[in-house]
Design an enzyme around this catalytic site. Structure first.
Site: not given
Length: 490
Positions: A178, A390
């Site tokens: 992730h 991110d």
């Protein structure tokens, strides 16, 4: 809700294996503990996107979810909750400190986020990481039915695919990362780089948020494993022949229906109006929503806004900033220092520019329910997502999904995975403070027509690619025969 755990019987008669056909393995279980006035503990489904994506799959299959329940030194029996069998993995206080706070969040997290903070390499942390990963693999091997599909989640469990395959070669194993996967030159710093790569290669399919992450992984495989690579396929020689592990990008998304429903609820709309009123009804409301983490660029955002006030390009009557900073890993020293730094900056700016009627920065060090978050999205004219690195950033996607009026502006870091999909956002390099200031001013003064054109395009992308589509695309790819796939390639 289930008031107390039930006993587990996973060994059906005549079978050497468990009974679950689809298993999710993640650091945490998909439930949060609820304790009412000393009564027996019950459980509530966690609000995260991963749970939302996989709950329907669990309901349609005989599914189990393996993870830590969230409390140290607690041993629980498996139990049922919302069509899922939950299998708790115990962690001691030492495990939490060494495996989770240590190796996962003070070694891997900074390393995988471009060394924004320096990673620490401690052999005791690594040894505990191996032990905990083995514990997760053992539990999975026990409960999985013959030929079951197992989906392992995220950087805390990178050794599980190989450890599980060694015990259960009959399983179909997927892994999804992730967070970003770092470039070869950064990943090479990890003393246990080869072991991590081999751990991931135990999967049939390794998924990433961005194509660049998948490419970084394959470069590291080529450098540190010696396995042959063709396209995105890694050929792994075994005692019985050759096995193929594939890598690819599967960008995660959000529960669009949930956000749309909340954005149209009268009480949420009224709460948005109240928020603006509580701020003194400034012309423009700027919003940042982040976990308090050094990767999120909160300090850069606050610095840029403070300089706009100093330069008199905006006033507190013109533009107020709401910064939600959810508490995170507060036992880790770098996070404690970050909080002190951010709060000092907010205090300095507010002390300089506040008036009796208006506050420059409304700083909120809390977590909020989804209803309040959507109200904040509706109240905000400009969303600021200035992450330094991110994997995706679902806040950006939630803001877009909430703008049912097809208005508002999104200032988005090019270093967030969401920038690959929300190309009509005002993209910025958050390290360039002057550029960030100009982007904020551009968003503040954007014309209604341009705002509508940009938001309509971004909303179309989000509506067509929600979190259920993400999970289904990964699971479909996991079932593809890699040999046939290679045979179709020129």
């Amino acid at each position: 809700m289930v008031s107390k755990p039930a006993a587990l019987d996973v060994e059906p008669a005549g079978s050497d294996y468990g009974q679950y056909d689809f298993i999710v393995v993640s650091n945490r279980l998909p439930v949060d503990r609820v304790t009412d006035d000393g009564e027996d503990t019950s459980w509530r489904r966690s609000p995260g996107g991963l749970v939302t994506a996989l709950a329907p799959v669990m309901a349609k299959t005989d599914g189990a979810w393996i993870g830590w329940p969230g409390s140290a030194d607690e041993v629980l029996d498996p139990f049922d909750h919302d069509d899922m069998r939950l299998v708790p993995i115990p962690l001691s206080q030492d495990d939490v400190e060494l495996y989770y706070e240590g190796f996962s969040n003070a070694t891997l997290w900074p390393l995988y986020h471009d060394v924004i903070a320096p990673p620490e390499f401690h052999r005791a942390w690594w040894e505990c990481y191996k032990q905990v990963n083995q514990r997760f693999a053992d539990a999975t091997a026990k409960v999985a039915a013959t030929g079951a599909v197992v989906w392992v989640q995220d950087y805390q469990l990178q050794l599980v695919p190989k450890l599980l395959r060694e015990q259960r070669p009959d399983l179909k194993i997927g892994f999804f990362n992730h967070i970003p996967f770092p470039p070869l030159e950064i990943f090479a710093q990890l003393p246990w780089r080869r072991q991590v790569i081999e751990g991931l290669l135990g999967a049939d399919l390794v998924g990433f948020q961005r194509p660049s992450d998948s490419s970084n992984f394959l470069r590291c495989v080529r450098r540190f494993s010696g396995h042959a690579i063709k396209s995105q396929h890694v050929n792994i020689k075994t005692e019985t022949g050759t096995r193929i592990c594939r890598a690819g990008a599967f960008p995660i998304s959000i529960d669009v229906d949930q956000i749309n429903e909340l954005a149209n609820r009268p009480d949420v709309i009224e709460r948005a109006r109240q928020i603006r009123e509580e701020l003194g009804n400034p012309k423009t409301v700027l919003l940042g929503v982040d976990r308090l983490d050094y990767t999120k660029g909160i300090g850069h955002r606050i610095k840029a806004y403070g300089e706009l006030l100093e330069d008199e390009r905006v006033t507190v009557e013109d533009a107020a900033l709401i910064q939600v900073a959810s508490p995170s890993r507060e036992r880790v020293e770098s996070y404690r220092l970050l909080r002190e730094e951010i709060e000092a900056s907010v205090g300095r700016i507010n002390g300089t520019f506040d008036t009796l009627s208006n506050t420059a920065i409304r700083y909120l060090h809390h977590s909020y329910p989804k209803e309040e978050m959507v109200a904040l999205y509706l109240a905000a004219d400009v969303m600021l997502v200035t992450a330094l690195r991110d994997g995706m950033n679902l806040v950006a996607k939630e803001y877009v999904a909430s703008r049912t009026g097809v208005n508002g502006a999104l200032v988005l870091s090019e270093f967030a995975g969401a920038a690959d999909h929300l190309k009509q956002a005002i993209l910025v390099n958050p390290h360039d403070i002057d550029g960030l200031k100009d982007a904020i001013m551009r968003a503040i003064h954007i014309s209604p027509g341009e705002a509508t054109r940009r938001m309509r395009t971004m909303r179309r992308q989000i509506l067509q690619n929600d979190v259920e589509q993400w999970s289904q695309s990964f699971l479909r790819a996991l079932q593809v025969d890699p040999a046939e796939e290679l045979g179709e390639q020129p």
